[in-house]
Design an enzyme around this catalytic site. Structure first.
Site, PDB file in Angstrom:
ATOM      1  N   CYS A 119       0.815  -1.229   0.000  1.00 34.22           N
ATOM      2  CA  CYS A 119       0.000   0.000   0.000  1.00 34.22           C
ATOM      3  C   CYS A 119       0.850   1.282   0.000  1.00 34.22           C
ATOM      4  O   CYS A 119       0.328   2.357  -0.272  1.00 34.22           O
ATOM      5  CB  CYS A 119      -0.957  -0.002   1.180  1.00 34.22           C
ATOM      6  SG  CYS A 119      -2.021  -1.442   1.180  1.00 34.22           S
ATOM      7  N   HIS A 252      -3.155   7.268   2.015  1.00 38.04           N
ATOM      8  CA  HIS A 252      -3.619   5.948   1.571  1.00 38.04           C
ATOM      9  C   HIS A 252      -5.038   5.745   2.086  1.00 38.04           C
ATOM     10  O   HIS A 252      -5.327   6.008   3.257  1.00 38.04           O
ATOM     11  CB  HIS A 252      -2.667   4.885   2.123  1.00 38.04           C
ATOM     12  CG  HIS A 252      -3.154   3.491   1.935  1.00 38.04           C
ATOM     13  ND1 HIS A 252      -3.685   3.030   0.746  1.00 38.04           N
ATOM     14  CD2 HIS A 252      -3.195   2.426   2.795  1.00 38.04           C
ATOM     15  CE1 HIS A 252      -4.028   1.766   0.873  1.00 38.04           C
ATOM     16  NE2 HIS A 252      -3.748   1.380   2.108  1.00 38.04           N
ATOM     17  N   ASN A 282     -10.148  -0.168   0.096  1.00 41.03           N
ATOM     18  CA  ASN A 282      -8.683  -0.136   0.067  1.00 41.03           C
ATOM     19  C   ASN A 282      -8.195  -0.773  -1.243  1.00 41.03           C
ATOM     20  O   ASN A 282      -8.314  -1.980  -1.429  1.00 41.03           O
ATOM     21  CB  ASN A 282      -8.151  -0.908   1.281  1.00 41.03           C
ATOM     22  CG  ASN A 282      -6.640  -0.858   1.404  1.00 41.03           C
ATOM     23  OD1 ASN A 282      -5.951  -0.505   0.457  1.00 41.03           O
ATOM     24  ND2 ASN A 282      -6.140  -1.228   2.565  1.00 41.03           N
TER      25      ASN A 282
END
Ligand code: UT7
Length: 325
Positions: A119, A252, A282
């Site tokens: 990520c 993020h 996500n």
């Protein structure tokens, strides 16, 4: 005269198949897995995610995002001399997704490679592209985050399968005489491998071990909040700026509560945080460029403003990058 790198165009793409929390709750109930819209919204802020169809890969999502970014920059594939793709869900074991994307784009001949930092991948990739532009190794880079996390989810594990989605985001980063990227700060600590990983590997022609995502959510959450603050502060120090100089935080997009905690620690109002997690969940390395492109296209974020990008992910990896748009 100092050479800088500057973003000249952004793009993103979400595959058309959209599942709301209600859709996912129904699908999971069919497997005997119990969850609810209330739980997902309250704990994460996620309301929907997009899943790629069979036969659609990270390079396909990245291609659409790249085309949008090139159009926004007024550039074509022949202008690109570097492609970096951040992904943890590559099309193949090898070659890199960047090579596959390069061919689909028709940018054959330029340097192309993947960055694997889960990520944090997009922040890592952008920092690498910035360094290569500063040294003169590249002039016009395409930096992409593209993921098909739906392929590595365990749909019998409610603690992870409700969190992730597929998507891609991209930027064109070009050499500039005026400042764009101001500073970055990248880190990793491999002792935390076990808290977020896909432990399987290809061996003897088949997959050994578990090829699906495993996460200790609470451990990741606790680490993430502290590390995001320290990376943001270290980046500001390198640029001789303070948190008051940040116009927008583009974090993020994993969990709204992590974004709120980070904003609090940096003494920033949530009005200054770009939040898109509700729309796509996500999407790992794709989430920061997806959020950035959404904010640019809606007019929320404007050319000339100062942005702090930051991410955390498996590895454990984390990093932040400060730029003038
Ligand atoms: O992108 C890389 C970075 N990844 C992240 O940033 C993820 C970081 N972690 C998180 O975002 C959060 O830890 C989660 C969203 C994963 C979990 O939230 P939480 O508030 O830490 O929940 P929890 O793990 O403490 O679980 C609370 C309860 C448990 O039940 P009991 O033991 O209290 O009875 C879980 O079994 O919620 C239960 N639970 C669920 N219930 C309904 C866990 N998942 C679900 C679910 N639906 N999907």
């Amino acid at each position: 005269m100092k050479r800088y790198s500057r973003i000249t165009g952004t793009g993103s793409f979400l595959p058309p198949r959209r599942l709301t929390n209600a859709d996912l709750v129904t699908e999971l109930a069919g497997r005997g897995v119990e969850t609810s819209d209330d739980w997902i919204v309250e704990r994460t802020g996620i309301r929907a995610r997009h899943f790629a169809s069979d036969g659609v890969f990270s390079s396909d999502l990245g291609l659409e995002a790249a085309k949008n970014a090139l159009a926004a920059a007024g550039r074509s594939a022949k202008d690109i001399d570097l492609i970096i793709v951040a992904t943890s869900t590559p099309d193949m074991v090898f070659p890199s997704t960047a090579c596959i994307l390069q061919n689909k784009l028709g940018a054959n001949g330029c340097a192309a490679f993947d960055v694997q930092a889960v990520c944090s991948g997009f922040v890592y990739a952008l920092a690498v592209a910035d360094s290569m532009i500063q040294t003169g190794a590249a002039n016009c880079a395409l930096v992409v985050g593209a993921e098909v996390f739906s392929r590595i989810l365990d749909f019998n594990d409610r603690t992870t399968c409700v969190l992730f989605g597929d998507g891609a985001g991209a930027v064109v980063l070009e050499a500039s005489k005026t400042p764009g990227i101001l500073a970055s700060d990248l880190h990793a600590d491999g002792k935390h491998v076990g808290i977020l990983c896909v432990p399987g590997h290809v061996s003897g022609g088949s997959i050994s071990g578990d090829p699906l995502l495993k996460m200790d959510g609470q451990a990741v959450f606790k680490l993430a909040v502290g590390l995001l603050e320290s990376a943001a502060r270290a980046t500001l120090a390198k640029a001789h700026l303070t948190e008051a100089d940040i116009d927008w935080l583009v974090p993020h997009q994993a969990n709204i509560r992590i974004m709120q905690s980070t904003a609090r620690k940096l003494k920033m109002s949530m009005d200054k945080v770009v939040v898109t997690v509700e729309h796509h969940g996500n999407t790992s390395a794709a989430s920061i460029p997806l959020a950035l492109d959404t904010a640019v296209r809606s007019g929320q974020v404007k050319v000339g403003e100062t942005l702090m990008l930051e991410g955390v992910g498996g590895g454990f990896t984390w990093g932040a990058l400060l730029l003038i748009l």
